[in-house]
Motif scaffolding. Structure first.
Motif, PDB file in Angstrom:
ATOM      1  N   VAL B  58      99.503  92.665  31.931  1.00  0.00           N
ATOM      2  CA  VAL B  58      98.097  92.814  31.566  1.00  0.00           C
ATOM      3  C   VAL B  58      97.269  92.491  32.800  1.00  0.00           C
ATOM      4  N   ARG B  59      96.359  93.363  33.144  1.00  0.00           N
ATOM      5  CA  ARG B  59      95.544  93.147  34.334  1.00  0.00           C
ATOM      6  C   ARG B  59      94.297  92.349  33.994  1.00  0.00           C
ATOM      7  N   GLY B  60      93.604  91.980  35.031  1.00  0.00           N
ATOM      8  CA  GLY B  60      92.355  91.266  34.834  1.00  0.00           C
ATOM      9  C   GLY B  60      92.506  89.760  34.893  1.00  0.00           C
ATOM     10  N   GLN B  61      91.376  89.113  34.722  1.00  0.00           N
ATOM     11  CA  GLN B  61      91.311  87.679  34.947  1.00  0.00           C
ATOM     12  C   GLN B  61      92.259  86.875  34.063  1.00  0.00           C
ATOM     13  N   ALA B  62      92.390  87.288  32.825  1.00  0.00           N
ATOM     14  CA  ALA B  62      93.282  86.557  31.921  1.00  0.00           C
ATOM     15  C   ALA B  62      94.624  87.251  31.801  1.00  0.00           C
TER      16      ALA B  62
END
Lengths: 170, 170
Positions: B58-62
């Motif tokens: 899963v990409r992104g900050q979290a």
DNA sequence: CCTATACATTACAGTAAGGTCTGGTTGGAC
DNA sequence: GTCCAACCAGACCTTACTGTAATGTATAGG
């Protein structure tokens, strides 16, 4: 964890030598021609095998290579050790500890047990097959392997476990 | 025929991920710190595993990585195939025919039977061990391997032999 | 929005392995 | 003694593997 070219080619050369009668020998060009390998490459392979004690050589015009022992006493496993090293050597964990000096799993490593077992299984098969066995056809070969492949390695593993001092499980 | 660094390191990373609870995930920096590997190296390994379908990302900050399946359904064998390829692939004989177009032993090759058997034996062990099994300590691991290592591959070999059309023995 | 975090991708340097090439040495044949 | 076949040894080149670097892209949170 792939079979290497050296292992394959080296064994092929040895198969030809296992067919020799007492007193006969094979020269590098003869092996090269029989196997379809380049002369320099055969020379390198045979040198490796000589240094590993698998074959002996005689120099001079009537020279050539012969097996150091009778074909039925040379196991494929011993040849593989010379040609391609072992699957899991004791040095492996030392050389792959990552950035730190010691591996994170140094004290209790399930992977290490797995690799050791795989090594034992491999040895179980490869040490039971000799160069002489490789002379027969595919069909006879399969019969031998049926026996060799059902290896009982429990005793080996047990002994190994006794040497391990295990920390308490969390 | 050596265990490769990628296989070892990749599996070590997966072991950490197998410890996660439902809904949790691990980022590259977290894995890096836990295993003592550099961040770029972990990124490379995880990318390989993602392309091989072992993990999902899963990409992104979290963001982060999770196993694509429950740990008890991912075998070490399937992971090894992704990280280091197979011991003896069908293409091997094609790529190692020597100087000629076809191998000298193309029609009847005892070595080919041997390598096929070794591959079956390896699969027999590695496909029975899952990531979940690697979570336990060395001691529990050895118990599992006692079962997995006594593989019966005779049926597999027999089937293989039936496909071979053998030339008459000389 | 804007920014911080984290994955994605490509390209690159260092190292080891696989194969080749060349010159040297040995030893039998004539 | 001379010649030649064959082994011996090391250096060299090519290829693959390993690990690093830099840049791009996506998502959550303020």
């Amino acid at each position: 964890m792939k079979l290497s070219a050296q292992e394959e080619y080296g064994l092929r050369c040895l198969i030809h030598m296992a067919r020799l009668q007492e007193g006969e020998s094979l020269s590098i060009p003869e092996i090269s021609k029989a196997e379809g390998l380049s002369i320099p490459n055969v020379a390198k392979l045979m040198r490796l095998l000589r240094l590993g004690g698998i074959v002996t050589s005689v120099r001079g015009q009537a020279g050539g290579y012969t097996l150091a022992q009778p074909a039925e006493q040379i196991s494929v496993g011993s040849v593989m050790d010379v040609l391609g090293g072992r699957f899991f050597s004791p040095k492996f964990c030392d050389r792959h500890s990552g950035l730190g000096k010691v591996c994170t799993h140094a004290t209790d490593c399930a992977l290490r047990v797995l690799w050791t077992t795989v090594q034992e299984v491999l040895d179980g098969v490869l040490r039971k097959v000799t160069l002489k066995d490789l002379l027969c056809g595919e069909h006879d070969m399969s019969r031998l392997l049926e026996q060799a492949s059902s290896v009982q390695i429990q005793p080996l593993l047990r002994a190994k476990m006794h040497d391990c001092v295990l920390p308490p499980q969390v």
